[in-house]
Each structure stands twice: as C-alpha cells, then as structure tokens.
Design an enzyme around this catalytic site. Sequence first.
Site, PDB file in Angstrom:
ATOM      1  N   HIS A 106       2.158  -8.341   6.604  1.00  0.00           N
ATOM      2  CA  HIS A 106       2.572  -7.431   7.673  1.00  0.00           C
ATOM      3  C   HIS A 106       3.171  -8.316   8.769  1.00  0.00           C
ATOM      4  CE1 HIS A 106       1.480  -3.097   8.198  1.00  0.00           C
ATOM      5  NE2 HIS A 106       1.931  -3.321   9.424  1.00  0.00           N
ATOM      6  N   TRP A 149       8.493   1.413  19.822  1.00  0.00           N
ATOM      7  CA  TRP A 149       8.919   1.772  18.475  1.00  0.00           C
ATOM      8  C   TRP A 149      10.374   2.264  18.529  1.00  0.00           C
ATOM      9  CZ3 TRP A 149       4.268   0.276  19.225  1.00  0.00           C
ATOM     10  CH2 TRP A 149       3.438  -0.086  18.158  1.00  0.00           C
ATOM     11  N   ARG A 198       0.828  -1.209   0.000  1.00  0.00           N
ATOM     12  CA  ARG A 198       0.000   0.000   0.000  1.00  0.00           C
ATOM     13  C   ARG A 198       0.864   1.261   0.000  1.00  0.00           C
ATOM     14  NH1 ARG A 198      -2.263  -1.280   5.997  1.00  0.00           N
ATOM     15  NH2 ARG A 198      -0.703  -0.207   7.254  1.00  0.00           N
ATOM     16  N   GLU A 219      -1.936  -7.915   9.032  1.00  0.00           N
ATOM     17  CA  GLU A 219      -1.764  -6.786   9.948  1.00  0.00           C
ATOM     18  C   GLU A 219      -2.704  -6.896  11.148  1.00  0.00           C
ATOM     19  OE1 GLU A 219      -1.589  -1.907   9.636  1.00  0.00           O
ATOM     20  OE2 GLU A 219      -2.659  -3.047   8.109  1.00  0.00           O
ATOM     21  N   GLU A 230       2.525   3.093   1.832  1.00  0.00           N
ATOM     22  CA  GLU A 230       3.256   3.206   3.087  1.00  0.00           C
ATOM     23  C   GLU A 230       4.656   2.639   2.868  1.00  0.00           C
ATOM     24  OE1 GLU A 230       2.267   2.630   7.825  1.00  0.00           O
ATOM     25  OE2 GLU A 230       0.843   1.976   6.307  1.00  0.00           O
TER      26      GLU A 230
END
Length: 913
Positions: free
Chosen positions: A737, A503, A442, A716, A444
């Site tokens: 994902h 993250w 996609r 995902e 991204e």
Amino acid sequence: MELKDLRVEYRENPLGLDIKKPRFSWKLVSEEKNVMQTAYRIFVTKEGKTVWDSGEQDSSSSVLIEYNGLELDPRTLYQVQVEVWDNKGNWAIAKGTFETGLLKGTNFSADWITHDFPADETACPVFTKEFKVKKEIEKVRIYATALGVYEITINGKKVGDTYFAPGWTNYHQRIQYQTYQADELLQEKNTMEITVGNGWYKGIFGFTCTPNHYGDRVSVLAEVHITYVDGTMEIVKTDESWNVTTGKIRSSEIYMGETIDSCYKNENFSSVLPMSFDKERIIGQESEPVRITTKLPAKELIVTPKGEKVIDFGQNLTGFVELKITGKIGQIITIRHAEVLDKDGNFYPETLRQAISIDQFVCNGEEQTFLPHFTFHGFRYIAVEGLEEINLENFTACVLHTQMEETGTFTSSNPLVNQLYSNILWSQRGNFLDIPTDCPQRDERLGWTGDAQVFAGTAAFNMNVASFFTKWLHDLASEQTEEFGVPHVIPNILGNQDGAAAWSDAAVIIPWVIYQTYGDVRVLEEQYESMKGWVDYISAHCGTNGLWQKGFQYGDWLGLDKEEGSTERTGATDKYLVANAFYAYSTNLVSKAAYVLDEHEDGQKYDQLYQKIKKAFNEEYITASGRMVSETQTGCVLALYFDLADVKYRERILKTLEINIANHKNHLTTGFVGTPYLLPALSENNLHDLAGTLFLKEDYPSWLYAVKKGATTIWERWNSILPNGDFDTSGMNSLNHYAYGSIGEWMYRKLAGINQLEPGYKKISIKPQFIKGITSVEASFNSVYGEIKSAWICRNQKILVDVVIPANTTALLYLPEKENPLEVGSGSYHFEYETETNLERARFSMDSTLKEILDEPVALQILNQYAPEMMNHPMIEFAYQLSISEILATAPGETETLFKMVIDSLNRTVITI
C-alpha cells in the site's frame, strides 16, 4: 555533442498514436561543460514528402515541441528528423518515426459482437474467424478493443505481449483501443481467436464483490488491416460472420483467480450476436500497456507447521505464477496466494479478505507451461496443492505492471534505508497496474484518489508517470460532476458521494506535479476545467465564513493520535482544518496554473480567493496567541507546509510541532494526510536534524519498523504486523500500500538534494542535506533533459560531493557547510574538502536546553556511550525544555547524579575535540 532519446509523446517510435498534434522531445549528450542548445529544426515526412518543416528555431526548447504541420492521416507512418545546434559550434541529428492509429473511434469499420451464453456460464467466450491470404504481405496491423479484457491469437500465437487490454477506464464515456503489429503471424490459411475475460467491465469487483458494474455481457471489436506488396489492402473485421465458443479458460476473475483446463475441448460453435456500443467513446491507448516486466525465480520451499507446501519468492509483488510441468491427464494443480506467513510460519491469506486469489490448472499429460491470462494477485508466497514433489525450478513469479520507464535511483550508507527505498519502488510497481490502485491483493484494488495524490511526487521521481497519470486524469475529469465534485475512486464504481478533501484534490495536485516534473503544459490545459471545477465545488459548499465545514471527510486517515481504543480512522486533527488546508492549497495551485496558461483574469480571481481562505483559516483555526485548534503533528505541518499560518504565528506553531514530536519520544503520529509533508515541513523550517531523527527511527511507529519486520513493500498501517508478530485485525491490513512511501520524495529532494527550479528541471537545484546516521547518499533522476546525479560522502572529517548536470540545463549547487551556491552549466563536478568543525558549537553552556544538547552529534555519541538510559529516563519529558542549571536545581537525588554525569561527559568530549 549527440542527440539521443528522441521521443514522440514520451514514447520511442510509437505505434497507433491517436494524437492530432504530437509533441517531440530529445536530449543533448556532450562531454563538454556548459552546453546549451541554441537552435533546432524538425522535419516530419510521409512517404518522402514533407508535411512539416519547423524551420530553424533559435531556441533552447527540446521538450514537448508541438507538431504544427498538415493534418495527420490515420494508419500512416511518419518519419521524424531533428537537427540541433549548440553553443559550442556543434551540430547533431536524430531520426525516429511514429505511426498514427485510427485517430477516432468512428473510423472503426468493424462491428461489435457478443455471445448468447447462459448467465451462469463462467467460461471465457472465444470469438473465432478463419480467413485466407493469397498475396505477398507488406505489413499487418490489428486494431482491437473489448468490453472486458481480451487476448488475441493468430494460428495459436499470441498477438503482442501485453495484458489486461483495453485497460480500465470510465466505460460510460471512454474506452481505449490498441494497435498491434502482426507482420509475421499470417499464413495462407489463418485462424484468429479473441478470448475475452470479464475484467473490470463485467467482473466481480468492489467491496461487495458484485459483478456487472458496467454491463452484463462482454463484447469485442477488432479489425485486421493487411497491406500487400502490390499496394492493395484487405480488412478482416468482426461482424456476424464470426463464431463463438468457450475454451480452456473455464473461469477468470481478477479477485478470484483463474481456472485453466487444458483437457477441455469444445467443438460446439455458435453464431455471434451484434451489440451496440457508441464508437464515439473509443480512443487510442493513452498510457503504456501492462506487461510482464521481470521474472523472479522461486527462492525457498517451506513445509509449514500445518503441513502446507509453500514457495517463497522473497518479494511481495503483483502478478502471477508461471508453472512448467508434465502432469498426469486430469491432474489438478492448485495455487493459492498470500503476502505473508503468520508468526508460527503458516500460510496467511487473510489480508486478501474476500479475494480468494486461487489459480487452478488441469494437466493434459504433456509437457506444459501454465500462465494465467486475465487475473493478477498480490503475493510473496504461494501454497501448492496437487503435486507430490515440488521442483522450485518449475515455478516463476511474473511481475506485472504498467511498463513505465524507471527514472530514479537512490542508495545510501544505511542498509535499512536502502531496503525502504526498494519497498517504495516495489509498491509502485505493484500498484501502478493500468490505474494507481491502493493495493493489489484484496477485494479492493481501486483507484483511490487520496493515495495517488500523496504519492504522486515520489512516483514521478521513480518512474516516468506522465502518460500513466494523464490517462487516469482524463477519467477523473470524465467522472467529475458539478453536483458531487470529484469521486473518491477513479474509475468510480462506488456510486455518487460528495467529494472529500485530500482525496478529490488529486484533480489539482497531480496535474501540477506532472507539469513541474516534465514541463508538460498540455496536461494543465486538458485538466484546467477539472482543476477549477473542484475548487469551485468546495467554494459552493462553504459557509458564510468562507470555509468548508460540512459533509464527510477522511481527515488524517489512519492517524495514530486518536484516543486509545477509538475505532475512528480519521486521526485527531480537526477534519475540517484538513479540508480547508487543502482548499487553500488547491486554490493556490489553480491560480498558478491559470498564469501558466495565460488565463490572467482567472489567476487573479483564484489568488484573491486563496488570500481570503488563508485569512479565514487563521481566524478559525489559530488563536491570537498562535495556538492551533488541533495542535497535532498533522495540524501543525499543514499550517506550515502549505504556508497558511500568518508569519507571526509560525514560530509558535513550529515549537508546538517540536514539542509534540518530543512528547512522542521523537516518533510520528501522522496518517495518510500528514505523513507526506511531515519531514519536508521540518527540513524547510530549520529542523532538518529532527526530520532525520524521525526518519531513522527503527521502532514503532516508523518507516524502518516495517523494514526490520521483514517488509519488502510499504504497509497500509504503521503496525500492520505487531511487535509480537500478530497482525492488525481491523480487516483493513494491506501489506502493499504505497501511501506512506511518499517519504521517497523527501529522500530525493532533501537527502540527495535534487529539485527543480523551473518546470521540467530546465533549471536545477542540487542541495543535499546531511542527517546523523547516514554517511553517504547517491541518487539519480533521469529528467526529460537527461540524467541528474547527486552523490555525497561525509566521513573522517571530509566531505566529497559529485554532481552531474545534463546538457541544455543549468543548476545552482549548494555544497554542504558552504554558504553561497555555485551557478553552473551542464557537466560533471567533483568537490572534496574538510568539514568545518565548529568548536563553539560543541561548547555547551549551563544555559543550553537539554534539547539543544541532544540535537548535537557529539552529545548523541556521548549519550549512547555513557548514559543510554537517559533517552528513556522518566525525567526526560520534564527536563526536555529546561536549561542544565534548572535541571540541576530541580532534579532530586539519582536524577541529579545522572545529569551531572552527562554534563561531565560533555565537558570531557569538548576538551578532547
């Protein structure tokens, strides 16, 4: 004894090495047992002259031995010879080579050149140069890079077999160059062409699909070094003598696809323009390049209910389609890409969002092979337009990713589990394309730090990711700032945003994974300031209680435990509990890294900070009675797995986790943060059977739910495709994902039992653990010392275990149902013995809880045979914690009869045993 697999910086005979002190590794192979290296000697020579002789070193070290000789020269071939002696009196030798690159970007004598095309020109510029060669050639090397992505041809033949060079880096500070061998390509008269696509540098990218993130004009830098047999050398390099035009690639964007018009001819050439770009930023290629690693034939032609002509390749993948065709002059063939068909069987490209992913080919009437150059797609299906008849043999899916060596294998008696493992591996292939992307299809395709961090352990089992992550971590450190910490995506095109837990912790966790997997101390040395910087950033944002409790956090991203109808994606776990759990975890790892690097003062400093964070965590998030602020699965798991909860609280927290799972009918509710640690936390806290129950669930939410819905990669979302065949409509629904593929590490470590006791697997633990529903497992991991194998079978009251330990290592073997481990050296081992049937374990008393009964293998069999309805009975949650006598005292009528029937069945089975 033999020496095999001599590597220089993880590579075999590397070309264009830009490391001033390369490291050497090798493997001992022997049919004898208990083989250990006792000494080694390394010779490095140049043109027959020794530049380094390590001398005979009494050492068992055979991994990443650093060069310590004369300073290396650029563009030079070096020979390497390694001699090894073992404890059996054997001697062996291995030879290899490495060739240095330019060693620094300022050694480029070429000039950057660009074009002066209008801003609305979409065609890729083609930079051209004609030159002659009049002498006999000994060798040819090409050194090249570009602002954009480039491809070189000489006399119409592509140089090299790689794609998307120079790769995606933080162009503001770093850009790679590549070295190519081109000995056979030159003729007397030569035409060199360098085509440059927009790529990541200039192309449309990011959520807003905007161009020019790094610059508004592509550029190229290249030089051809021709060495003649007579010893002379000539350099052909980019400068203002080159010309530029446009070619057959009329447009190319990573998101949007590529248009190739083979009828197009442009004989209008213009002069190139000089361009300024700091050569100090240029570095040699740090990781393996992107290549076509395999090709898949078309599997099926489908005509959908809407009349679309669709080809199924049988596997969701990343790459593009190769088409062989003889079309009419000007005939346009269009290929659209999608991951899935909808429940009615129609083409469904909606998971791509704004990335239209359309390739177009214009035929010239001849027999042709069309292949895109500067785009890639995430797809399983293609819709073909412009062909009346489709021959499947003409269509081939080319799989693209960074060409990392695959190091792991896993198979079991359960075909669904085997498909899950395949899905994990394919998601890694699809998303490790120069950087670790979140998804390949996609609009991204970004290097999300959280996704990479949670998957790193699994990735390191599946493939050798040392160079891949090292390159990416260098970019991470280059993007990191004291003000904002570590960005959420690397390279960062999303702008400044404060760092976020789990993250940004990739800065600490991934270097530690690389060190543990490969024994690579240099990655800790190079990333140490980044690791400390991230922890120091958090400390600077803590309140007076010593905890991080402000700012944006992702929490347990996509956790399922939010209230019904909530649009929140952060899960129900207190997001600052998550933040401080990772704050503690990263601080502990920084302390450990400091001690590895002999930074003892730092080690003490961060260890003391870690202890303070743990104390504050317990005071803030756990009550005096052991109740957690967030009694979610993720909250409990982080407290347990990161060893944050005081010993006095652990039993209650574990019980809380157990009850939570039971209340969800033995299903998980975790998101990106909790899922990687859920089963490991259960297995490491004497609830391995429960971990197995969760692992083998086949209904939503579970890993095997997606498998049963036909997934060939990791989704995902747990319910990317709903039970009725509909799709999640959030607009964020990738079917490739890898984050939930983090379960792969547990499969290797717990089911197969392969673990390192020392970094790099110098000392190994083999401790397989059985679960109900799987009767055999066979796994291997090709470590830096050699291949480790663990296989077991448990059937018909017999256990068979086979283990292989590589030479120059030792291991502890924990055999199932045996108390004491065996300490062994290298070799192959086979064990075969009867299972230990514990009759007392099968005799259920009236004081046993229902859970204890349901956890027994015998009870599970009985329930399936005699009372399957009990598993979903309305009394189950009420009765779960009660003893049988309590159940009989409280359960009315029909329920009492049901439980009595189960107890009678249990008693009959005990007698049978």
